[in-house]
Design an enzyme around this catalytic site. Structure first.
Site, short mmCIF file in Angstrom:
data_model
loop_
_atom_site.label_atom_id
_atom_site.label_comp_id
_atom_site.label_asym_id
_atom_site.label_seq_id
_atom_site.Cartn_x
_atom_site.Cartn_y
_atom_site.Cartn_z
N GLU A 68 0.83 -1.21 0.00
CA GLU A 68 0.00 0.00 0.00
C GLU A 68 0.86 1.27 0.00
O GLU A 68 0.36 2.35 -0.24
CB GLU A 68 -0.93 -0.02 1.21
N ALA A 115 -4.02 6.78 7.33
CA ALA A 115 -3.30 6.30 8.52
C ALA A 115 -1.84 5.97 8.22
O ALA A 115 -1.16 5.40 9.06
CB ALA A 115 -4.01 5.08 9.08
N ALA A 171 -9.40 7.39 0.75
CA ALA A 171 -8.07 7.93 0.47
C ALA A 171 -7.93 8.33 -1.00
O ALA A 171 -6.91 8.06 -1.65
CB ALA A 171 -6.97 6.96 0.87
N GLY A 219 -19.33 -1.61 7.03
CA GLY A 219 -20.38 -0.87 7.72
C GLY A 219 -19.91 0.44 8.30
O GLY A 219 -20.68 1.14 8.96
N ASP A 223 -9.44 -4.80 4.76
CA ASP A 223 -8.51 -3.76 5.22
C ASP A 223 -8.36 -3.80 6.74
O ASP A 223 -8.16 -2.77 7.39
CB ASP A 223 -8.98 -2.38 4.76
N LEU A 233 -9.81 7.39 10.01
CA LEU A 233 -10.04 5.94 9.97
C LEU A 233 -8.71 5.24 9.74
O LEU A 233 -7.90 5.66 8.90
CB LEU A 233 -11.02 5.58 8.85
N ALA A 234 -8.48 4.17 10.48
CA ALA A 234 -7.21 3.45 10.43
C ALA A 234 -7.47 1.98 10.13
O ALA A 234 -7.28 1.11 10.98
CB ALA A 234 -6.45 3.61 11.73
N GLY A 235 -7.91 1.70 8.91
CA GLY A 235 -8.27 0.34 8.58
C GLY A 235 -9.56 -0.06 9.26
O GLY A 235 -10.28 0.77 9.83
#
Length: 414
Positions: A160, A171, A251, A280, A305, A339-341
């Site tokens: 990634e 993140a 992203a 969700g 993810d 958001l971090a995964g």
């Protein structure tokens, strides 16, 4: 069930025609040997690459029993689908792929198999190049030396970073982001011994992005990831040979009527496969439905993810060296709330896609099995229930909960 000959009977099998058929699966060792279905005329047929062949001309009733020899597993009417394939996740059960540890990969592969994910391509984060090379060498060593008993198969790696955009880093740690570099990328491919299948880039962030894509496209799938590219820049990247879009919507610039951005460019390039996170949290159900209608089910790939907090209680964890707060289904960076995964495994993402977004079960299953296998270049062995394929089969009950997992031809014991 032993590893010699086994029968999975009384199941509704998801076949390559993307329909469920009542029948039975015969495995031999770690391979699917034969697939039988009950036809509409109530006769038994064997499924092969050449089509259907009658093997029992006499109608067999509602619960026909095979005359095959071997241990039998009664599926009790469950859905029998190919083992799920997650080609983009970072960790689970307290471990992360970037831990650079054989044990971490083992534990991740064990957890994934327990929830019905039988093949994995974990993702790296944006880290220093020497650290990434070490992680890739560890993965190559695991594949050569590690036992796979009861674990998901390691079938690839999804990089990634580090060739991404600081503007859309999410993140990822900005201090390790670098421009595209073919020599560095070649080093990644060598260190992984061919395991790296995707390399993510932000084409607007490097002056040499197009030459990079043209040079690397025959060796690895070039993906657009963590990018702020506009439509024309993204289109140029796809036309140069990039063919994969990392977690669509996330992203990257939004899809707008005058600025369609990366999503619009992907829409106009039918060869591009598109990942999507259906946990969700990351994407509204309406946007999920829109993605499937825009791109079509042939191009969509369900991913989790997930990070190390997946399968763990609420609390604080790390991702790419940064602290993450996990609460319920949300994982966010402590420092800024990004958001971090996710903390949702792929089987749960499939259920969210069906239950909350209204994606047909047949479509969701195909996008979590066949499509990722196609993108990874392993469709000859994985992704469908067919004779000659790996004997990785998951049984789901009516609520789509995992009932049984057969991995490497053997019933996995919890």
């Amino acid at each position: 069930m032993d590893r010699m000959s086994s029968i999975i009977r009384n199941v509704k099998i998801f076949l390559p025609d993307r329909r469920f058929h009542r029948g039975a699966i015969v495995t031999k060792g770690d391979t699917i040997d034969r697939v039988y279905i009950q036809g509409e005329d109530d006769r038994r047929y064997e499924v092969s690459s050449g089509g259907l062949q009658i093997v029992d001309p006499t109608p067999g009733g509602e619960d026909f029993v095979l005359s095959e020899r071997g241990d039998a597993l009664d599926g009790q009417g469950a859905y029998a689908i190919p083992g799920l394939i997650d080609l983009h996740f970072h960790g689970c059960r307290g471990f992360d792929f970037c831990d650079d540890s054989i044990k971490a990969i083992e534990k991740m592969a064990e957890y994934e198999a327990s929830v019905g994910v039988t093949a994995i391509a974990p993702a790296t984060m944006t880290l220093p190049v020497p650290k990434l090379n070490s992680i890739l060498r560890t993965a190559a060593r695991y594949r050569k030396e590690g036992s796979v008993e009861g674990r998901a198969n390691l079938v690839g790696i999804n990089m990634e970073g580090p060739f991404i955009s600081p503007v859309k880093r999410g993140a990822q740690d900005a201090k390790y982001i670098i421009p595209c570099d073919t020599d560095i990328c070649s080093g990644f491919l060598d260190a992984s011994e061919g395991l790296v299948k995707f390399i993510g880039i932000a084409p607007e962030a490097s002056e040499n992005a197009i030459p990079f894509i043209r040079e690397m496209r025959d060796r690895v799938h070039v993906a657009l990831a963590h990018t702020n590219a506009d439509y024309q820049t993204a289109l140029a990247a796809f036309e140069a040979g990039a063919d994969h879009l990392v977690h669509m919507y996330n992203a990257m610039p939004p899809f707008a009527h005058r600025e369609p951005g990366v999503i619009g460019a992907a829409l106009d390039c039918p060869k591009v496969m598109c990942e999507i996170i259906c946990d969700g949290v990351h994407i509204h159900p309406s946007a999920i439905r829109a993605a499937f209608r825009m791109m079509g089910e042939e191009r969509m790939i369900l991913i989790s993810d997930s990070m190390r907090g997946c399968g763990m209680p609420d609390g604080r964890y790390t991702l790419g060296g940064q602290e993450v707060e996990v609460r319920g289904r949300r994982a966010t960076l402590v420092k800024d709330g990004s958001l971090a995964g996710s903390v949702t495994n792929l089987a749960d993402c499939l259920r969210v896609a069906v239950r909350e977004a209204g994606i047909p079960l047949e479509t969701a299953v195909s996008c979590a099995t066949r499509n990722p296998a196609k993108a990874l270049g392993i469709l000859d062995q994985y992704g469908t229930v067919e004779a000659g394929k790996k004997a990785d089969v998951v049984l789901l009950n009516r609520e789509l909960e995992v009932q049984s997992v057969i991995v490497h031809g053997k019933l996995r014991r919890s």
